[in-house]
Motif scaffolding. Structure first.
Motif, short mmCIF file in Angstrom:
data_model
loop_
_atom_site.label_atom_id
_atom_site.label_comp_id
_atom_site.label_asym_id
_atom_site.label_seq_id
_atom_site.Cartn_x
_atom_site.Cartn_y
_atom_site.Cartn_z
N LYS A 294 8.00 16.14 -6.36
CA LYS A 294 8.15 14.83 -6.82
C LYS A 294 9.63 14.40 -6.51
O LYS A 294 9.63 12.97 -6.26
CB LYS A 294 8.19 15.24 -8.40
N MET A 295 10.52 14.98 -6.64
CA MET A 295 11.89 14.68 -6.39
C MET A 295 11.84 14.32 -4.78
O MET A 295 12.84 13.41 -4.63
CB MET A 295 13.01 15.64 -6.76
N GLY A 296 11.48 15.05 -4.08
CA GLY A 296 11.51 14.84 -2.76
C GLY A 296 10.92 13.40 -2.37
O GLY A 296 11.43 12.65 -1.56
N TYR A 297 9.76 13.10 -2.84
CA TYR A 297 9.19 11.67 -2.76
C TYR A 297 10.01 10.84 -3.27
O TYR A 297 9.95 9.48 -2.90
CB TYR A 297 7.83 11.76 -3.47
N VAL A 298 10.63 10.90 -4.41
CA VAL A 298 11.68 9.93 -5.23
C VAL A 298 12.67 9.73 -4.13
O VAL A 298 13.05 8.36 -3.94
CB VAL A 298 12.20 10.54 -6.42
N ARG A 299 13.29 10.78 -3.51
CA ARG A 299 14.47 10.47 -2.39
C ARG A 299 13.56 9.74 -1.39
O ARG A 299 14.31 8.74 -0.82
CB ARG A 299 15.04 12.05 -2.23
N SER A 300 12.76 10.00 -0.66
CA SER A 300 12.04 9.32 0.52
C SER A 300 11.70 7.83 0.12
O SER A 300 11.99 7.01 1.00
CB SER A 300 11.01 10.25 0.92
N LEU A 301 11.46 7.79 -1.07
CA LEU A 301 11.07 6.29 -1.54
C LEU A 301 12.51 5.50 -1.56
O LEU A 301 12.30 4.30 -0.74
CB LEU A 301 10.48 6.34 -2.79
N TRP A 302 13.41 6.04 -2.23
CA TRP A 302 14.72 5.47 -2.10
C TRP A 302 15.42 5.14 -0.72
O TRP A 302 15.72 4.03 -0.35
CB TRP A 302 15.83 6.28 -3.07
N PHE B 210 0.85 -1.21 -0.06
CA PHE B 210 0.12 0.20 -0.09
C PHE B 210 0.83 1.12 0.05
O PHE B 210 0.71 2.30 -0.68
CB PHE B 210 -0.90 0.08 1.23
N ASN B 211 1.95 1.23 0.70
CA ASN B 211 2.97 2.53 0.86
C ASN B 211 3.63 2.70 -0.38
O ASN B 211 3.73 3.81 -0.85
CB ASN B 211 3.87 2.34 1.96
N LEU B 212 3.71 1.84 -1.20
CA LEU B 212 4.62 1.86 -2.53
C LEU B 212 3.66 2.31 -3.47
O LEU B 212 4.08 3.34 -4.28
CB LEU B 212 5.35 0.40 -2.86
N VAL B 213 2.58 1.92 -3.63
CA VAL B 213 1.48 2.39 -4.25
C VAL B 213 1.23 3.85 -4.12
O VAL B 213 0.93 4.67 -4.88
CB VAL B 213 0.47 1.51 -4.38
N HIS B 214 0.94 4.18 -2.70
CA HIS B 214 0.57 5.54 -2.32
C HIS B 214 1.83 6.55 -2.73
O HIS B 214 1.75 7.65 -3.00
CB HIS B 214 0.65 5.61 -0.80
N GLN B 215 3.17 6.00 -2.52
CA GLN B 215 4.22 6.79 -3.18
C GLN B 215 4.21 6.96 -4.59
O GLN B 215 4.79 8.11 -4.83
CB GLN B 215 5.57 6.10 -2.47
N LEU B 216 3.96 5.88 -5.31
CA LEU B 216 3.97 6.17 -6.63
C LEU B 216 2.96 7.41 -7.19
O LEU B 216 3.27 8.16 -7.93
CB LEU B 216 3.79 4.99 -7.37
N VAL B 217 1.78 7.29 -6.30
CA VAL B 217 0.78 8.39 -6.76
C VAL B 217 1.12 9.66 -6.35
O VAL B 217 1.05 10.79 -7.14
CB VAL B 217 -0.45 8.11 -5.68
N LEU B 218 1.89 9.62 -5.25
CA LEU B 218 2.38 11.20 -4.85
C LEU B 218 3.71 11.78 -5.68
O LEU B 218 3.71 12.79 -6.11
CB LEU B 218 3.07 10.84 -3.26
N ILE B 219 4.24 10.76 -6.34
CA ILE B 219 5.17 10.90 -7.28
C ILE B 219 4.86 11.51 -8.58
O ILE B 219 5.17 12.30 -9.34
CB ILE B 219 6.44 9.79 -7.44
N LEU B 220 3.74 10.99 -8.75
CA LEU B 220 3.08 11.41 -10.14
C LEU B 220 2.34 12.58 -10.11
O LEU B 220 2.34 13.36 -10.93
CB LEU B 220 2.19 9.94 -10.73
N PHE B 221 1.74 12.65 -9.10
CA PHE B 221 0.46 13.71 -8.92
C PHE B 221 0.77 14.86 -7.85
O PHE B 221 0.05 15.88 -7.79
CB PHE B 221 -0.82 13.20 -8.68
N GLY B 222 1.92 14.57 -6.99
CA GLY B 222 2.19 15.52 -6.00
C GLY B 222 2.96 16.65 -6.41
O GLY B 222 3.69 16.73 -7.52
N HIS B 223 3.52 17.76 -5.79
CA HIS B 223 4.08 18.78 -6.12
C HIS B 223 5.49 18.57 -5.76
O HIS B 223 6.41 18.96 -6.59
CB HIS B 223 3.85 20.20 -5.22
#
Length: 296
Positions: free
Chosen positions: A277-285, A262-275
């Motif tokens: 984007k790079m911050g969410y990519v880094r926090s995912l990694w 669920f968290n991985l899908v949620h993170q993908l949504v934030l990367i695609l539609f959030g403001h």
């Protein structure tokens, strides 16, 4: 009600007037207040508000140690001073005049039939949109059942409650243990509730008592769903900690796997539609790396 109930409030960059209103409500109910501030940017302003407030016992931490450690500071204070109950609140919690009395009365009535009752929580209503949050029950295999509290009248057993608004017996806390500080913020209450069940305790929700609540700083509307938006900082802990749940014997594997997915899908949504984007990519990694490596 002397030495009966201690409220533990954790603050981080709060709005002081909201915090002051909550503490005044609690003091009016005869509740002692332990305020633990996680090195807020406006902590001097908070100090000025509570420096002469006789009902508040403030602790000002020198760094942001996370909600689990801050709650444990309050827990140690309450247990050291022999309070019978603790009640936990966020800095933006609001309660009505009957909240404490209703929860305490419900707890004591339930405990006559359930001597290993650890905690009782309220029902929650979304602060912005007005819907009732469903309570999630989990069986021993990790399968989920959602309970709609909107039209319920009687307290019922629950697998998980959030810490805000929860009334917890001090003797149960001594037996179950404090919050796990390795989690820092997310899943702290989830892990504690599952640990309580593993030790033979039960937890209830009282649907007649309601609190306003909001998940996330904002939300994204995607089709019929609303996706909570947290900061990239917060999302790191959400992803990392879901992997930590996998290593705990009292957490059903199916539950941990669902939270990871669920968290991985949620993170993908934030990367695609959030403001951010790079911050969410880094926090995912970082969350994946530290979660898989078991780095606390």
């Amino acid at each position: 009600m002397e030495n009966k109930i201690c409220a533990v409030i954790v603050s981080f960059n709060p709005e002081p007037t909201n915090l002051q209103k909550l503490t005044e409500q609690l003091i009016a109910c005869g509740v002692a207040v332990c305020l633990v501030d996680n090195n807020s940017q406006n902590k001097e302003q908070i100090r000025s508000v509570f420096s002469v407030s006789s009902g508040v016992h403030p602790f000002y931490l020198e760094e942001n140690t996370g909600i689990a450690h801050a709650q444990n500071v309050g827990i140690r204070f309450a247990l050291d001073h022999d309070y019978a109950y603790l009640v936990f609140f966020d800095q933006d919690s609001t309660i009505d005049a009957e909240f404490i009395q209703q929860q305490t009365a419900a707890f004591e009535q339930l405990r006559s039939a359930h001597p290993r009752l650890a905690a009782i929580g309220p029902a929650f209503v979304d602060k912005k949109h007005g819907f009732h949050y469903k309570i999630v029950n989990i069986d021993r295999h990790g399968r989920r059942t959602k309970i709609d509290t909107q039209h319920m009248q009687q307290p019922f057993a629950a697998s998980l409650i959030i810490s805000s608004g929860s009334l917890v017996a001090a003797d149960a806390l001594r037996a179950i243990g404090p919050m796990d500080e390795r989690f820092f913020i997310d899943y702290v209450d989830t892990e504690w509730c599952l640990r309580a069940h593993a030790k033979g305790y039960v937890i209830f929700v009282n649907p007649q008592v309601q609190m306003l609540h909001a998940i996330g700083d904002n939300s994204l509307k995607l089709l019929k769903w609303r996706v909570p938006v947290h900061s990239a900082f917060r999302r790191y802990y959400r992803i990392r900690n879901a992997f930590f749940l996998m290593k705990m014997p009292h957490v059903p594997t199916l539950l941990a796997l669902r939270e990871i997915a669920f968290n991985l899908v949620h993170q993908l949504v934030l990367i695609l539609f959030g403001h951010n984007k790079m911050g969410y990519v880094r926090s995912l990694w970082r969350g994946l790396k530290d979660g898989l490596n078991g780095k606390y």
